[in-house]
Design a protein around this motif. Structure first.
Motif, PDB file in Angstrom:
ATOM      1  N   GLU A   1     -38.311 -44.033  77.070  1.00 41.27           N
ATOM      2  CA  GLU A   1     -38.172 -43.862  78.499  1.00 41.27           C
ATOM      3  C   GLU A   1     -36.717 -44.050  78.913  1.00 41.27           C
ATOM      4  O   GLU A   1     -36.097 -45.052  78.612  1.00 41.27           O
ATOM      5  CB  GLU A   1     -39.066 -44.875  79.217  1.00 41.27           C
ATOM      6  CG  GLU A   1     -39.176 -44.644  80.699  1.00 41.27           C
ATOM      7  CD  GLU A   1     -40.204 -45.584  81.309  1.00 41.27           C
ATOM      8  OE1 GLU A   1     -40.811 -45.207  82.309  1.00 41.27           O
ATOM      9  OE2 GLU A   1     -40.394 -46.677  80.759  1.00 41.27           O
TER      10      GLU A   1
ATOM     11  N   PHE B   1     -34.235 -38.244  90.754  1.00 39.45           N
ATOM     12  CA  PHE B   1     -34.205 -38.154  89.290  1.00 39.45           C
ATOM     13  C   PHE B   1     -34.383 -36.709  88.823  1.00 39.45           C
ATOM     14  O   PHE B   1     -33.668 -36.240  87.937  1.00 39.45           O
ATOM     15  CB  PHE B   1     -35.289 -39.054  88.701  1.00 39.45           C
ATOM     16  CG  PHE B   1     -35.361 -39.016  87.205  1.00 39.45           C
ATOM     17  CD1 PHE B   1     -34.370 -39.596  86.434  1.00 39.45           C
ATOM     18  CD2 PHE B   1     -36.440 -38.407  86.567  1.00 39.45           C
ATOM     19  CE1 PHE B   1     -34.435 -39.563  85.050  1.00 39.45           C
ATOM     20  CE2 PHE B   1     -36.504 -38.374  85.189  1.00 39.45           C
ATOM     21  CZ  PHE B   1     -35.501 -38.955  84.424  1.00 39.45           C
TER      22      PHE B   1
ATOM     23  N   THR C   1     -37.913 -32.484  82.990  1.00 43.10           N
ATOM     24  CA  THR C   1     -37.793 -31.694  81.763  1.00 43.10           C
ATOM     25  C   THR C   1     -38.044 -30.215  82.012  1.00 43.10           C
ATOM     26  O   THR C   1     -37.454 -29.353  81.360  1.00 43.10           O
ATOM     27  CB  THR C   1     -38.781 -32.229  80.704  1.00 43.10           C
ATOM     28  OG1 THR C   1     -38.483 -33.601  80.434  1.00 43.10           O
ATOM     29  CG2 THR C   1     -38.711 -31.444  79.409  1.00 43.10           C
TER      30      THR C   1
ATOM     31  N   ARG D   1     -40.744 -37.745  84.530  1.00 46.16           N
ATOM     32  CA  ARG D   1     -39.849 -37.330  83.446  1.00 46.16           C
ATOM     33  C   ARG D   1     -40.177 -35.905  83.009  1.00 46.16           C
ATOM     34  O   ARG D   1     -39.279 -35.115  82.696  1.00 46.16           O
ATOM     35  CB  ARG D   1     -39.971 -38.279  82.250  1.00 46.16           C
ATOM     36  CG  ARG D   1     -39.398 -39.669  82.483  1.00 46.16           C
ATOM     37  CD  ARG D   1     -39.590 -40.543  81.251  1.00 46.16           C
ATOM     38  NE  ARG D   1     -38.758 -40.087  80.157  1.00 46.16           N
ATOM     39  CZ  ARG D   1     -39.135 -40.060  78.895  1.00 46.16           C
ATOM     40  NH1 ARG D   1     -40.354 -40.457  78.544  1.00 46.16           N
ATOM     41  NH2 ARG D   1     -38.311 -39.657  77.955  1.00 46.16           N
TER      42      ARG D   1
ATOM     43  N   ARG E   1     -44.179 -42.446  85.758  1.00 49.39           N
ATOM     44  CA  ARG E   1     -42.839 -42.212  85.213  1.00 49.39           C
ATOM     45  C   ARG E   1     -42.860 -41.068  84.200  1.00 49.39           C
ATOM     46  O   ARG E   1     -41.957 -40.225  84.191  1.00 49.39           O
ATOM     47  CB  ARG E   1     -42.303 -43.480  84.548  1.00 49.39           C
ATOM     48  CG  ARG E   1     -41.868 -44.568  85.519  1.00 49.39           C
ATOM     49  CD  ARG E   1     -41.121 -45.647  84.784  1.00 49.39           C
ATOM     50  NE  ARG E   1     -40.710 -46.722  85.687  1.00 49.39           N
ATOM     51  CZ  ARG E   1     -39.646 -47.488  85.487  1.00 49.39           C
ATOM     52  NH1 ARG E   1     -38.885 -47.304  84.438  1.00 49.39           N
ATOM     53  NH2 ARG E   1     -39.330 -48.437  86.346  1.00 49.39           N
ATOM     54  N   GLN E   2     -43.873 -41.068  83.342  1.00 54.18           N
ATOM     55  CA  GLN E   2     -43.966 -40.000  82.352  1.00 54.18           C
ATOM     56  C   GLN E   2     -44.097 -38.641  83.038  1.00 54.18           C
ATOM     57  O   GLN E   2     -43.489 -37.652  82.605  1.00 54.18           O
ATOM     58  CB  GLN E   2     -45.150 -40.245  81.415  1.00 54.18           C
ATOM     59  CG  GLN E   2     -44.978 -41.402  80.451  1.00 54.18           C
ATOM     60  CD  GLN E   2     -43.887 -41.161  79.439  1.00 54.18           C
ATOM     61  OE1 GLN E   2     -42.700 -41.341  79.722  1.00 54.18           O
ATOM     62  NE2 GLN E   2     -44.269 -40.727  78.246  1.00 54.18           N
TER      63      GLN E   2
ATOM     64  N   MET F   1     -37.988 -33.613  76.103  1.00 52.27           N
ATOM     65  CA  MET F   1     -38.321 -34.923  76.662  1.00 52.27           C
ATOM     66  C   MET F   1     -38.416 -35.929  75.527  1.00 52.27           C
ATOM     67  O   MET F   1     -39.361 -35.908  74.740  1.00 52.27           O
ATOM     68  CB  MET F   1     -39.659 -34.844  77.415  1.00 52.27           C
ATOM     69  CG  MET F   1     -40.109 -36.145  78.047  1.00 52.27           C
ATOM     70  SD  MET F   1     -41.606 -35.846  79.063  1.00 52.27           S
ATOM     71  CE  MET F   1     -42.312 -37.491  79.122  1.00 52.27           C
TER      72      MET F   1
ATOM     73  N   VAL G   1     -34.856 -43.598  82.409  1.00 54.92           N
ATOM     74  CA  VAL G   1     -34.795 -43.272  83.833  1.00 54.92           C
ATOM     75  C   VAL G   1     -33.882 -44.277  84.524  1.00 54.92           C
ATOM     76  O   VAL G   1     -33.736 -45.417  84.080  1.00 54.92           O
ATOM     77  CB  VAL G   1     -36.186 -43.305  84.513  1.00 54.92           C
ATOM     78  CG1 VAL G   1     -37.120 -42.297  83.885  1.00 54.92           C
ATOM     79  CG2 VAL G   1     -36.803 -44.696  84.452  1.00 54.92           C
TER      80      VAL G   1
END
Length: 312
Positions: free
Chosen positions: A88, A99, A149, A145, A141-142, A84, A90
């Motif tokens: 950012e 996503f 990952t 993400r 978002r993190q 990761m 995305v």
């Protein structure tokens, strides 16, 4: 043989330079199962080292092995790693689920729906999975993400500044998710530029400064290492002489000098005590602090005043 498992990651004498710029200089370390933090100020070489560990960058010198195999040009090994990056990336017109599905397809996951569902559930975003990413907060978002990952269930996660930009509640949530993933037997390597951020998160910390490995140990050992360096700080305030008299009462302060420009220069070896005492004394004396700035380069000014935002 002592029966102990081999380290997940072994970095041996790794250096990386770009033209005349040395980003990483002769770093050797091992990373074992659990959570390990790569700590250091911005520009310390953390991202370059993580990219080398992930097989994205070829070291100029030295070797990296992951699960006992050379990492470079080893596609089968890449399937066992979840990487990761810090910045950012995305597609904000996608929903959270779309996503994560994209990540699953890129990894060639067989049972796509089940894998995506598990990953999103792991980061506690099931209720928000059908919302578009553009409507997510930074912390959400993190977390999504992170779901992308880990969607292919890798035994090694390499996370570059995963807590960056999140508020305190989001950091706690992400910290708990990361600890839970490590508790399942994974190896998690996390980078950060904030010392306090890795407290209660990492089992072991590797401190990088100016491309070199400066120290290794747990949180307490790293903090002691940072504190054990002479430290000079410049303080600009409305009444320098009154503040100087107040600071001389603090055991952590070795000396105070009023410079020609009216600023204070304070020398200390116990940075955390000085950090706690300074605002309290300023409040007691009703003195406004307009600037607090590290002046020396010892361990990057004691890692930017213990990396809690007080430094430059």
């Amino acid at each position: 043989m002592n029966g102990e498992p081999a380290p997940t990651i072994e970095v041996e004498g790794v250096s990386k330079w770009f033209g005349g710029v040395v980003a990483v200089s002769d770093v050797s370390l091992v990373v074992e199962p659990g959570v390990t933090a790569l700590l250091g100020p911005n520009g310390a070489g953390k991202t370059t080292l993580l990219r080398t560990i992930g097989g994205l960058t070829l070291p100029s010198e030295g070797t990296v092995t992951v699960f006992g195999e050379p990492i470079r040009r080893n596609p089968g090994l890449y399937r066992r790693i979840g990487y990761m990056p810090e910045h950012e990336a995305v597609y904000d017109f996608l929903t959270g689920r779309q996503f994560v599905e994209l990540g699953a397809r890129l990894q060639g996951v067989d049972d796509l729906d089940a894998a995506v569902g598990r990953a999103i559930e792991t980061v506690d975003l099931v209720k928000d999975q059908d919302r578009r990413l553009r409507g997510y907060s930074r912390g959400m978002r993190q977390r999504m993400r992170l779901a992308a990952t880990l969607v292919h269930d890798p035994p090694l996660l390499v996370l570059d500044e995963p807590l960056s930009g999140t508020d305190p509640a989001q950091r706690l949530h992400l910290r708990d998710v990361i600890r839970r993933l490590a508790g399942e037997g994974r190896t998690v390597l996390v980078s950060s530029h904030i010392l306090e951020e890795v407290d209660q998160l990492a089992d072991r910390i590797h401190l990088m400064v100016s491309g070199k490995l400066a120290a290794s140990g747990d949180y307490r050992a790293i903090r002691l290492k940072l504190n054990d360096r002479p430290f000079v700080v410049r303080i600009d305030c409305a009444n320098a002489r009154a503040l100087a008299a107040g600071l001389l009462r603090v055991d952590a302060v070795e000396s105070v000098e009023v410079a020609d420009d009216g600023a204070l220069r304070v020398r200390s070896r116990d940075v955390s005590s000085l950090q706690r005492s300074l605002p309290a004394i300023a409040r007691e004396l009703d003195i406004r602090l307009s600037r607090v700035e590290p002046l020396d380069d010892s361990l990057e000014s004691v890692f930017e005043y213990l990396a809690t935002g007080t430094g430059r």
